[in-house]
Enzyme design. Structure first.
Site, PDB file in Angstrom:
ATOM      1  N   GLY A  53      52.663  35.935  -1.978  1.00 14.77           N
ATOM      2  CA  GLY A  53      53.336  37.208  -1.785  1.00 14.77           C
ATOM      3  C   GLY A  53      53.456  38.108  -3.005  1.00 14.77           C
ATOM      4  O   GLY A  53      54.258  39.039  -2.993  1.00 14.77           O
ATOM      5  N   TRP A  55      51.308  40.363  -4.121  1.00 14.38           N
ATOM      6  CA  TRP A  55      50.871  41.739  -3.802  1.00 14.38           C
ATOM      7  C   TRP A  55      51.957  42.422  -2.970  1.00 14.38           C
ATOM      8  O   TRP A  55      52.247  43.597  -3.155  1.00 14.38           O
ATOM      9  CB  TRP A  55      49.532  41.727  -3.039  1.00 14.38           C
ATOM     10  CG  TRP A  55      48.341  41.544  -3.950  1.00 14.38           C
ATOM     11  CD1 TRP A  55      48.345  40.966  -5.190  1.00 14.38           C
ATOM     12  CD2 TRP A  55      46.992  41.949  -3.706  1.00 14.38           C
ATOM     13  NE1 TRP A  55      47.087  40.986  -5.723  1.00 14.38           N
ATOM     14  CE2 TRP A  55      46.233  41.571  -4.846  1.00 14.38           C
ATOM     15  CE3 TRP A  55      46.338  42.561  -2.648  1.00 14.38           C
ATOM     16  CZ2 TRP A  55      44.861  41.813  -4.941  1.00 14.38           C
ATOM     17  CZ3 TRP A  55      44.971  42.807  -2.744  1.00 14.38           C
ATOM     18  CH2 TRP A  55      44.244  42.441  -3.864  1.00 14.38           C
ATOM     19  N   ASP A 114      49.502  36.039   6.714  1.00 17.65           N
ATOM     20  CA  ASP A 114      48.779  34.906   6.108  1.00 17.65           C
ATOM     21  C   ASP A 114      48.778  33.734   7.081  1.00 17.65           C
ATOM     22  O   ASP A 114      49.652  33.629   7.951  1.00 17.65           O
ATOM     23  CB  ASP A 114      49.432  34.480   4.784  1.00 17.65           C
ATOM     24  CG  ASP A 114      48.447  33.702   3.897  1.00 17.65           C
ATOM     25  OD1 ASP A 114      47.944  34.292   2.920  1.00 17.65           O
ATOM     26  OD2 ASP A 114      48.172  32.519   4.188  1.00 17.65           O
ATOM     27  N   ASP A 130      46.067  34.464  11.843  1.00 14.19           N
ATOM     28  CA  ASP A 130      44.703  34.347  11.329  1.00 14.19           C
ATOM     29  C   ASP A 130      44.045  35.725  11.393  1.00 14.19           C
ATOM     30  O   ASP A 130      43.932  36.303  12.482  1.00 14.19           O
ATOM     31  CB  ASP A 130      43.954  33.342  12.225  1.00 14.19           C
ATOM     32  CG  ASP A 130      42.541  33.089  11.731  1.00 14.19           C
ATOM     33  OD1 ASP A 130      42.053  33.843  10.865  1.00 14.19           O
ATOM     34  OD2 ASP A 130      41.928  32.117  12.230  1.00 14.19           O
ATOM     35  N   ASP A 166      43.468  40.068  -0.191  1.00 12.35           N
ATOM     36  CA  ASP A 166      43.144  39.213  -1.342  1.00 12.35           C
ATOM     37  C   ASP A 166      42.674  37.857  -0.814  1.00 12.35           C
ATOM     38  O   ASP A 166      42.883  36.827  -1.430  1.00 12.35           O
ATOM     39  CB  ASP A 166      44.428  39.061  -2.185  1.00 12.35           C
ATOM     40  CG  ASP A 166      44.182  38.451  -3.546  1.00 12.35           C
ATOM     41  OD1 ASP A 166      43.032  38.491  -4.004  1.00 12.35           O
ATOM     42  OD2 ASP A 166      45.138  37.933  -4.140  1.00 12.35           O
ATOM     43  N   LYS A 206      39.234  41.738  -1.925  1.00  8.22           N
ATOM     44  CA  LYS A 206      38.546  40.855  -2.880  1.00  8.22           C
ATOM     45  C   LYS A 206      37.153  40.501  -2.355  1.00  8.22           C
ATOM     46  O   LYS A 206      36.980  40.230  -1.167  1.00  8.22           O
ATOM     47  CB  LYS A 206      39.373  39.572  -3.031  1.00  8.22           C
ATOM     48  CG  LYS A 206      38.613  38.513  -3.781  1.00  8.22           C
ATOM     49  CD  LYS A 206      39.418  37.537  -4.525  1.00  8.22           C
ATOM     50  CE  LYS A 206      40.378  36.668  -3.794  1.00  8.22           C
ATOM     51  NZ  LYS A 206      41.404  36.181  -4.705  1.00  8.22           N
TER      52      LYS A 206
HETATM   53  N1  SAM Z   1      47.523  38.150  -2.603  1.00  9.12           N
HETATM   54  C1  SAM Z   1      48.272  36.914  -2.621  1.00  9.12           C
HETATM   55  C2  SAM Z   1      49.384  37.069  -3.608  1.00  9.12           C
HETATM   56  O1  SAM Z   1      49.373  38.023  -4.358  1.00  9.12           O
HETATM   57  O2  SAM Z   1      50.283  36.232  -3.623  1.00  9.12           O
HETATM   58  C3  SAM Z   1      47.388  35.731  -2.951  1.00  9.12           C
HETATM   59  C4  SAM Z   1      46.409  35.418  -1.847  1.00  9.12           C
HETATM   60  S1  SAM Z   1      45.650  33.865  -2.011  1.00  9.12           S
HETATM   61  C5  SAM Z   1      44.530  34.136  -3.320  1.00  9.12           C
HETATM   62  C6  SAM Z   1      44.592  33.780  -0.623  1.00  9.12           C
HETATM   63  C7  SAM Z   1      45.304  33.604   0.709  1.00  9.12           C
HETATM   64  O3  SAM Z   1      44.359  33.795   1.759  1.00  9.12           O
HETATM   65  C8  SAM Z   1      45.901  32.214   0.942  1.00  9.12           C
HETATM   66  O4  SAM Z   1      47.295  32.295   1.007  1.00  9.12           O
HETATM   67  C9  SAM Z   1      45.306  31.794   2.303  1.00  9.12           C
HETATM   68  O5  SAM Z   1      46.231  31.123   3.144  1.00  9.12           O
HETATM   69  C10 SAM Z   1      44.909  33.130   2.896  1.00  9.12           C
HETATM   70  N2  SAM Z   1      43.930  33.033   3.986  1.00  9.12           N
HETATM   71  C11 SAM Z   1      42.741  32.383   3.954  1.00  9.12           C
HETATM   72  N3  SAM Z   1      42.138  32.500   5.161  1.00  9.12           N
HETATM   73  C12 SAM Z   1      42.954  33.253   5.960  1.00  9.12           C
HETATM   74  C13 SAM Z   1      42.872  33.715   7.318  1.00  9.12           C
HETATM   75  N4  SAM Z   1      41.826  33.441   8.087  1.00  9.12           N
HETATM   76  N5  SAM Z   1      43.902  34.449   7.811  1.00  9.12           N
HETATM   77  C14 SAM Z   1      44.987  34.731   7.042  1.00  9.12           C
HETATM   78  N6  SAM Z   1      45.109  34.312   5.748  1.00  9.12           N
HETATM   79  C15 SAM Z   1      44.111  33.589   5.221  1.00  9.12           C
END
Ligand code: SAM
Length: 368
Positions: A53, A55, A114, A130, A166, A206
């Protein structure tokens, strides 16, 4: 690796804890905003793949509380160096910022999504869903406008100014697989953005710069006026990570976005006749040494279906800010802080429990 050595290794990791960010990624968004003024005129935002969280914290502080955060990771470094020279301890920039005048915006709506649960943040609706699944769109629209949401007009509803993503899969270390899965997440984020963005809206996501990324840029260039690729200073130079920053959403005439028939490597938009797009089409030649050479396309190739385009690349964040790849000296009295928000449901929790049950890392019982 011990806590203190990690603190020493990564200035942004340490700075994030000092300033109260849940993850060091906060600095990436702040440095992108420094360069592109992302939050100008923005009140309705969707944060995809948002956990833990950081961002969303940036969105909350800039849009809801109205803070002006500015040059991320720069002032801290200057202040720290100046005060350390005089044998004093530093004031965190967060403390300096709270003295600034706040300018909260009206009618701000932020939805964070997420797969993982996310600890609540004031003023932000968090959803566990998702982003690749079509059912997420109506859920998201309902979360944005619970009183006026109409399930029969989901396709006509475009209420969002900015979509940020992200998204990253759990990294396997197999470069090609990681890049592929990440690109699938990116296409999912883009398709979702196309379904909910207002004309003129912005999309930031990203990417891992890999094979076929120029195909993605070309598709983005059809639906956005301006497409840039940016590398914030807080993103390690050694990583393939970068961010696409797209502004001026301009859906082509008759275009209807849908998650049932999404854009991706298989389904692509063709450049409309009346649209001016620079059609830079590199052709590829695989050399015997395994390196793919790209050559800019010729005029004859203009009608090719597989249109590729190279987006301008920008490094962003103040050059005086911390370098994410460098190690910095820490004062002797440096205190190692705990993470601001430990993961709520980390995938490794089960492994830790199993290891504990087995008597620790060197337990007699073997795992699996
Ligand atoms: N932007 C976040 C922050 O600032 O805290 C960090 C994000 S982290 C690098 C990547 C996130 O992508 C993870 O929490 C993961 O659960 C989520 N993610 C991966 N595949 C996903 C999907 N299909 N749907 C939703 N979230 C997903």
């Amino acid at each position: 690796m011990g806590k203190s050595s990690k603190d020493k290794r990564d200035a942004y990791y340490r700075l994030a804890k000092e300033q109260g960010w849940r993850a060091r990624s906060a600095f990436k968004l702040l440095q992108l905003d420094e360069e592109f003024n992302l939050f100008e005129g923005v009140t309705r935002v969707v944060d995809l793949c948002a956990a833990p969280g950081s961002w969303s914290q940036v969105l909350s502080r800039v849009l809801i509380k109205g803070e002006k955060i500015g040059r991320a990771g720069w002032e801290d470094k200057q202040a720290r160096e100046k005060l350390e020279l005089h044998g004093q301890t530093t004031t965190s920039r967060h403390e300096q910022e709270t003295r600034q005048q706040l300018q909260p915006r009206e009618n701000v709506k932020i939805v964070a999504i997420d797969l993982q649960p996310m600890s609540p943040l004031e003023g932000i609706v968090t959803m566990r869903a998702d982003i690749t699944h079509p059912s997420t769109i109506p859920l998201l629209l309902k979360a944005l406008d619970p009183d006026t949401f109409d399930p029969t007009s989901v396709q006509a509803s475009h209420p969002v100014d900015l979509v940020i993503s992200d998204g990253a899969p759990d990294v396997t270390g197999l470069h090609d697989l990681d890049t592929y899965v990440q690109s699938q997440l990116l296409w999912a984020a883009l398709n979702l953005a196309l379904c909910v963005l207002k004309p003129g809206g912005k999309f930031v996501a990203k990417i891992f710069r890999g094979k076929d990324v120029d195909l993605l840029y070309a598709q983005l260039k059809i639906v956005f006026e301006r497409v840039r690729v940016a590398k914030p200073r807080s993103s390690r130079a050694s990583s393939v990570e970068a961010f696409v920053v797209c502004t001026g959403f301009r859906p082509p005439k008759g275009f209807k976005a849908s998650l049932e028939n999404p854009l991706g490597a298989g389904t692509q938009l063709q450049v409309p006749e009346d649209m001016e797009v620079e059609k830079t089409q590199p052709s590829r030649t695989l050399r015997p040494d395994g390196i793919t050479e790209l050559e800019l396309g010729s005029e004859d190739e203009e009608d090719s279906k597989d249109i590729r385009w190279i987006a301008p690349f920008l490094a962003c964040g103040d050059l005086s800010a911390y370098d994410a790849d460098a190690s910095y000296h820490l004062p002797k009295d440096h205190v190692v802080l705990d993470p601001v928000q430990p993961p709520t449901a980390p995938p490794y929790r089960k492994a830790l429990e199993m290891r504990k049950a087995a008597g620790g890392a060197y337990g007699k019982t073997k795992l699996g």
